[in-house]
Design a protein around this motif. Structure first.
Motif, short mmCIF file in Angstrom:
data_model
loop_
_atom_site.label_atom_id
_atom_site.label_comp_id
_atom_site.label_asym_id
_atom_site.label_seq_id
_atom_site.Cartn_x
_atom_site.Cartn_y
_atom_site.Cartn_z
N ASP A 1 10.53 4.81 18.81
CA ASP A 1 11.48 3.70 18.73
C ASP A 1 11.87 3.18 20.11
O ASP A 1 12.38 2.06 20.23
CB ASP A 1 12.73 4.13 17.96
N LYS B 1 6.65 -3.23 7.45
CA LYS B 1 5.37 -3.41 6.76
C LYS B 1 5.33 -4.81 6.16
O LYS B 1 6.13 -5.17 5.31
CB LYS B 1 5.20 -2.35 5.67
N SER C 1 0.57 0.31 6.78
CA SER C 1 1.78 0.80 7.44
C SER C 1 1.44 1.59 8.68
O SER C 1 0.33 2.11 8.84
CB SER C 1 2.58 1.67 6.47
N ALA D 1 10.50 -1.19 18.52
CA ALA D 1 11.78 -1.18 17.81
C ALA D 1 11.59 -0.77 16.35
O ALA D 1 10.60 -1.14 15.72
CB ALA D 1 12.43 -2.56 17.89
N ALA D 2 12.53 -0.01 15.85
CA ALA D 2 12.43 0.50 14.48
C ALA D 2 12.38 -0.62 13.45
O ALA D 2 11.81 -0.45 12.37
CB ALA D 2 13.61 1.43 14.19
N ASP D 3 12.98 -1.77 13.77
CA ASP D 3 12.98 -2.89 12.83
C ASP D 3 11.92 -3.94 13.15
O ASP D 3 11.94 -5.05 12.62
CB ASP D 3 14.36 -3.55 12.80
N ALA D 4 10.96 -3.59 14.02
CA ALA D 4 9.88 -4.53 14.36
C ALA D 4 9.06 -4.86 13.11
O ALA D 4 8.82 -3.99 12.27
CB ALA D 4 8.99 -3.94 15.44
N GLN D 5 8.61 -6.09 13.00
CA GLN D 5 7.87 -6.55 11.84
C GLN D 5 6.42 -6.86 12.22
O GLN D 5 6.13 -7.27 13.34
CB GLN D 5 8.52 -7.81 11.26
N ARG E 1 5.51 6.75 11.63
CA ARG E 1 6.20 7.26 12.82
C ARG E 1 6.45 8.75 12.65
O ARG E 1 7.18 9.16 11.76
CB ARG E 1 7.52 6.52 13.03
#
Length: 248
Positions: free
Chosen positions: A16, A1, A7, A20-24, A10
């Protein structure tokens, strides 16, 4: 976020595998558009470009990975002027400006690479042919003009599903209620003709379910039948108790 961004929630870890889970979040263009809608990625080999509607500008924009922004199509939602079209539009406040909603909205790409989109001002579903000509796939139901086609989804067998909301008592809208429509084999069929506030529409990956936003805070799920009709509508997510701003 990202700071100042909303936001993405998910509900299934399978997402994922796609994002990707850590995508910004990354802001591509700030404080420029009236109402941005209908993003679709146009793949070209190992790269491509993004198309999206700006409803207020009555245009479809193109954003390329080299960060260039250009107008891909002018008069995307209203091909003539407002007087000629008899348009008495719906005005939306985007947080800074009151914007007339006559431009294009939802966009999809068919297997032949042709754009199909909701032309709100022309009150039609439009397909752009390879030579650039526009084909009207639907603009009337039972002899009456559509209200304001909003969003659409394309099934793998070629069936097109779209939402057609009616805002308030706008006298220019000829259909008495909001609806969800199906275009199949050149024919237009109303799947639901008393729908409250239809907006977004999407399929599950296996196309067994059709998801629709309704009445602002509801996300509905329907079973897709072999003949492409839908049945067994039920509430999938109820956000009425969610006090955060925004809708699905």
């Amino acid at each position: 976020k990202a700071e100042g961004a909303h936001s993405i929630v998910r509900l299934d870890p399978a997402l994922d595998q796609i994002v990707a889970a850590d995508a910004q979040f990354e802001m591509l263009q700030a404080d420029y558009f009236g109402i941005s809608e209908g993003p679709v990625w146009m793949q070209q080999g190992r790269t491509g470009y993004l198309l999206f509607s700006d409803i207020g500008a009555n245009a479809i924009y193109k954003w390329s990975p080299d960060r260039t922004l250009s107008v891909f199509m002018e008069k995307s939602g209203l091909s003539g002027d407002m007087a000629q079209a008899g348009y008495d539009g719906y005005v939306y406040f985007n947080g800074r400006l009151n914007v007339g909603t006559f431009g294009s909205n939802g966009i999809v790409v068919d297997p032949q690479g042709r754009l199909i989109f909701c032309a709100q001002g022309d009150r039609a579903i439009i397909r752009v042919e390879k030579d650039g000509k526009r084909t009207v796939l639907a603009d009337r139901y039972n002899g009456k003009r559509l209200n304001r086609p909003n969003d659409l989804a394309l099934k793998s067998d070629g069936a097109i599903y779209f939402t057609d909301p009616r805002q308030g008592n706008n006298p220019s809208m000829e259909l008495a209620s909001s609806a969800v429509f199906l275009i199949k084999d050149g024919a237009l069929k109303a799947l639901i003709d008393d729908y409250r506030g239809p907006n977004g529409v999407a399929f599950s990956p296996d196309e067994k379910y059709l998801y629709l936003t309704a009445a602002g805070k509801l996300l509905m799920r329907y079973d897709v039948q072999p003949d492409d009709t839908i049945s067994n509508g039920r509430i999938f997510i109820d956000m009425n108790d969610d006090k955060a701003p925004g809708n699905p």
